[in-house]
Motif scaffolding. Structure first.
Motif, PDB file in Angstrom:
ATOM      1  N   ALA A   1       0.830  -1.202   0.000  1.00  0.00           N
ATOM      2  CA  ALA A   1       0.000   0.000   0.000  1.00  0.00           C
ATOM      3  C   ALA A   1       0.868   1.258   0.000  1.00  0.00           C
ATOM      4  CB  ALA A   1      -0.932  -0.004   1.211  1.00  0.00           C
ATOM      5  N   ARG A   2       2.095   1.125   0.471  1.00  0.00           N
ATOM      6  CA  ARG A   2       3.006   2.281   0.559  1.00  0.00           C
ATOM      7  C   ARG A   2       4.052   2.289  -0.549  1.00  0.00           C
ATOM      8  NH1 ARG A   2       4.956   2.159   6.688  1.00  0.00           N
ATOM      9  NH2 ARG A   2       5.753   4.249   6.198  1.00  0.00           N
ATOM     10  N   VAL A   3       4.273   1.128  -1.142  1.00  0.00           N
ATOM     11  CA  VAL A   3       5.191   1.011  -2.277  1.00  0.00           C
ATOM     12  C   VAL A   3       4.393   0.399  -3.427  1.00  0.00           C
ATOM     13  CG1 VAL A   3       7.354   0.012  -3.125  1.00  0.00           C
ATOM     14  CG2 VAL A   3       7.176   0.756  -0.746  1.00  0.00           C
ATOM     15  N   GLY A   4       3.809   1.267  -4.251  1.00  0.00           N
ATOM     16  CA  GLY A   4       2.909   0.816  -5.305  1.00  0.00           C
ATOM     17  C   GLY A   4       3.657   0.396  -6.556  1.00  0.00           C
ATOM     18  N   MET A   5       2.923  -0.240  -7.468  1.00  0.00           N
ATOM     19  CA  MET A   5       3.565  -0.719  -8.699  1.00  0.00           C
ATOM     20  C   MET A   5       2.648  -0.534  -9.888  1.00  0.00           C
ATOM     21  SD  MET A   5       5.824  -4.116  -9.117  1.00  0.00           S
ATOM     22  CE  MET A   5       6.629  -4.608 -10.645  1.00  0.00           C
ATOM     23  N   VAL A   6       3.228  -0.076 -10.987  1.00  0.00           N
ATOM     24  CA  VAL A   6       2.537   0.054 -12.268  1.00  0.00           C
ATOM     25  C   VAL A   6       3.186  -0.942 -13.224  1.00  0.00           C
ATOM     26  CG1 VAL A   6       2.021   1.584 -14.206  1.00  0.00           C
ATOM     27  CG2 VAL A   6       1.997   2.486 -11.863  1.00  0.00           C
ATOM     28  N   PHE A   7       2.358  -1.842 -13.779  1.00  0.00           N
ATOM     29  CA  PHE A   7       2.866  -2.943 -14.591  1.00  0.00           C
ATOM     30  C   PHE A   7       2.815  -2.604 -16.080  1.00  0.00           C
ATOM     31  CE2 PHE A   7       1.136  -4.591 -10.670  1.00  0.00           C
ATOM     32  CZ  PHE A   7       2.035  -5.556 -10.265  1.00  0.00           C
ATOM     33  N   GLN A   8       3.632  -3.298 -16.865  1.00  0.00           N
ATOM     34  CA  GLN A   8       3.616  -3.032 -18.300  1.00  0.00           C
ATOM     35  C   GLN A   8       2.311  -3.481 -18.942  1.00  0.00           C
ATOM     36  OE1 GLN A   8       6.377  -5.690 -20.635  1.00  0.00           O
ATOM     37  NE2 GLN A   8       7.211  -6.137 -18.626  1.00  0.00           N
TER      38      GLN A   8
ATOM     39  N   GLY B   1      -8.806  -0.516  -4.061  1.00  0.00           N
ATOM     40  CA  GLY B   1      -7.763  -0.608  -3.029  1.00  0.00           C
ATOM     41  C   GLY B   1      -8.063   0.274  -1.830  1.00  0.00           C
ATOM     42  N   LEU B   2      -8.604   1.452  -2.103  1.00  0.00           N
ATOM     43  CA  LEU B   2      -8.949   2.370  -1.018  1.00  0.00           C
ATOM     44  C   LEU B   2     -10.049   1.783  -0.131  1.00  0.00           C
ATOM     45  CD1 LEU B   2      -8.997   5.685  -3.081  1.00  0.00           C
ATOM     46  CD2 LEU B   2      -7.286   5.013  -1.398  1.00  0.00           C
TER      47      LEU B   2
ATOM     48  N   TYR C   1     -11.058  -1.582   0.087  1.00  0.00           N
ATOM     49  CA  TYR C   1     -10.893  -2.916   0.649  1.00  0.00           C
ATOM     50  C   TYR C   1      -9.528  -3.158   1.300  1.00  0.00           C
ATOM     51  CZ  TYR C   1     -15.052  -3.333  -2.178  1.00  0.00           C
ATOM     52  OH  TYR C   1     -16.289  -3.108  -2.727  1.00  0.00           O
ATOM     53  N   VAL C   2      -8.551  -2.298   1.005  1.00  0.00           N
ATOM     54  CA  VAL C   2      -7.244  -2.417   1.666  1.00  0.00           C
ATOM     55  C   VAL C   2      -7.093  -1.351   2.742  1.00  0.00           C
ATOM     56  CG1 VAL C   2      -4.739  -2.393   1.368  1.00  0.00           C
ATOM     57  CG2 VAL C   2      -6.185  -3.435  -0.389  1.00  0.00           C
ATOM     58  N   LEU C   3      -7.398  -0.106   2.376  1.00  0.00           N
ATOM     59  CA  LEU C   3      -7.268   0.996   3.344  1.00  0.00           C
ATOM     60  C   LEU C   3      -8.565   1.259   4.120  1.00  0.00           C
ATOM     61  CD1 LEU C   3      -5.110   3.583   1.343  1.00  0.00           C
ATOM     62  CD2 LEU C   3      -4.379   1.707   2.817  1.00  0.00           C
ATOM     63  N   HIS C   4      -9.642   0.597   3.705  1.00  0.00           N
ATOM     64  CA  HIS C   4     -10.929   0.657   4.416  1.00  0.00           C
ATOM     65  C   HIS C   4     -11.494   2.084   4.506  1.00  0.00           C
ATOM     66  CE1 HIS C   4     -10.174  -3.507   5.352  1.00  0.00           C
ATOM     67  NE2 HIS C   4      -9.035  -3.183   5.944  1.00  0.00           N
ATOM     68  N   GLN C   5     -11.335   2.830   3.410  1.00  0.00           N
ATOM     69  CA  GLN C   5     -11.956   4.158   3.349  1.00  0.00           C
ATOM     70  C   GLN C   5     -13.448   4.016   3.032  1.00  0.00           C
ATOM     71  OE1 GLN C   5     -10.121   6.987   0.754  1.00  0.00           O
ATOM     72  NE2 GLN C   5      -8.135   6.927   1.786  1.00  0.00           N
ATOM     73  N   ASP C   6     -14.240   4.996   3.469  1.00  0.00           N
ATOM     74  CA  ASP C   6     -15.648   4.949   3.098  1.00  0.00           C
ATOM     75  C   ASP C   6     -15.802   5.329   1.621  1.00  0.00           C
ATOM     76  OD1 ASP C   6     -16.448   7.853   2.700  1.00  0.00           O
ATOM     77  OD2 ASP C   6     -15.688   7.970   4.747  1.00  0.00           O
TER      78      ASP C   6
ATOM     79  N   GLN D   1      -1.851   6.597  -2.316  1.00  0.00           N
ATOM     80  CA  GLN D   1      -0.931   7.576  -1.714  1.00  0.00           C
ATOM     81  C   GLN D   1       0.383   6.910  -1.280  1.00  0.00           C
ATOM     82  OE1 GLN D   1      -3.958   9.056   1.143  1.00  0.00           O
ATOM     83  NE2 GLN D   1      -3.782  11.013   0.071  1.00  0.00           N
ATOM     84  N   PRO D   2       1.049   6.263  -2.244  1.00  0.00           N
ATOM     85  CA  PRO D   2       2.286   5.546  -1.919  1.00  0.00           C
ATOM     86  C   PRO D   2       3.442   6.498  -1.646  1.00  0.00           C
ATOM     87  CG  PRO D   2       1.969   5.586  -4.286  1.00  0.00           C
ATOM     88  CD  PRO D   2       0.734   6.200  -3.682  1.00  0.00           C
ATOM     89  N   GLU D   3       4.386   6.031  -0.875  1.00  0.00           N
ATOM     90  CA  GLU D   3       5.626   6.779  -0.683  1.00  0.00           C
ATOM     91  C   GLU D   3       6.553   6.605  -1.878  1.00  0.00           C
ATOM     92  OE1 GLU D   3       7.741   6.864   3.099  1.00  0.00           O
ATOM     93  OE2 GLU D   3       6.148   5.587   3.890  1.00  0.00           O
ATOM     94  N   VAL D   4       6.490   5.434  -2.483  1.00  0.00           N
ATOM     95  CA  VAL D   4       7.322   5.124  -3.645  1.00  0.00           C
ATOM     96  C   VAL D   4       6.442   4.443  -4.684  1.00  0.00           C
ATOM     97  CG1 VAL D   4       9.376   3.904  -4.478  1.00  0.00           C
ATOM     98  CG2 VAL D   4       9.289   4.690  -2.112  1.00  0.00           C
TER      99      VAL D   4
END
Length: 246
Positions: A81-88, A105-106, A108-113, A158-161
């Protein structure tokens, strides 16, 4: 000086008897744009997949803010969640709309409304020029549009990397520019990025640090000026000469 976000130390990766990475070391600090270049088969994508724990390193360590990401009790899902990835190949959910892809992701992973997730996703779709397409599904989009949605989805966490694995390699030539333009803006905005790429102009003009890989090792690394204007390793010289001839 700022503390490193990611430290790769003596990283090795083998698949059976085939050694893909050998004793790889490098460091990423906040705001760095690290471009990893090299011929196909040099280990670039495997390195990125190890950093995101999609592959388990055979030896060595990867530290995230000083913490070993392979240590017992470390949470890969929280890390991703903090180090995201964009695939080819985009990796969008074909059964979801553009907006749903960016809110999943927001929610079901970060549990935002629902409303907070929607607001975040819309802001990032706006940033990559895809806000008009929120109700479209991936099959209705061009390759360049799919990749911009994939970038918006990654940014929404909102990844750091953000890791990019050859993000333009599956695109038609006319679509490459629109994706690189988005990436240039992200770099200019201070996003920390590690980019595996064959786009030498992007690596030369946008990166803060260039890593040239050959045969599973880092053959040479340095600033864009070091690598593109004053390469020291004969393999680097040969590799870059092919692109200068184009």
């Amino acid at each position: 000086m700022s503390e490193p976000i990611i430290e790769v130390r003596h990283l090795s990766k083998s698949f059976g008897t085939h050694v893909v990475l050998r004793d790889v070391d490098f460091t990423v600090k906040p705001g760095d744009v690290t471009c990893v270049i090299g011929a196909s088969g040099s280990g670039k994508s495997t390195l990125l997949r190890c950093i995101n724990l999609l592959e388990t390193p055979t030896a060595g360590s990867i530290l995230f803010h000083g913490q070993d990401i392979m240590a017992k009790g470390f949470s890969p899902s929280s890390y991703r969640a903090r180090v995201g990835m964009v695939f080819q190949s985009f990796n969008l959910f074909n059964n979801m709309t553009v907006l749903e892809n960016c809110t999943a992701g927001l929610r079901y992973v970060l549990h935002q409304d629902k409303e907070a997730a929607k607001a975040t996703a819309l802001a990032n779709l706006e940033k990559v020029g895809m806000a008009p397409y929120i109700h479209a599904r991936p099959r209705q989009l061009s390759g360049g549009q799919k990749q911009r949605v994939a970038i918006a989805r990654a940014l929404s966490m909102q990844p750091e990397v953000l890791l990019f694995d050859e993000p333009t390699s599956a695109l038609d030539p006319q679509m490459v520019g629109e994706v690189l333009s988005v990436m240039r803006k992200l770099a200019a905005g201070g996003l920390t990025m590690i980019v595996v790429t064959h786009e030498m102009a992007f690596a030369r003009d946008v990166s803060t640090h260039v890593v040239y890989m050959a045969d599973g090792v880092i053959a040479e690394e340095g600033s864009p000026a070091d690598i593109f204007d004053h390469p020291q390793n004969p393999k680097t010289v040969e590799f870059l000469s092919r692109f200068r001839e184009r």
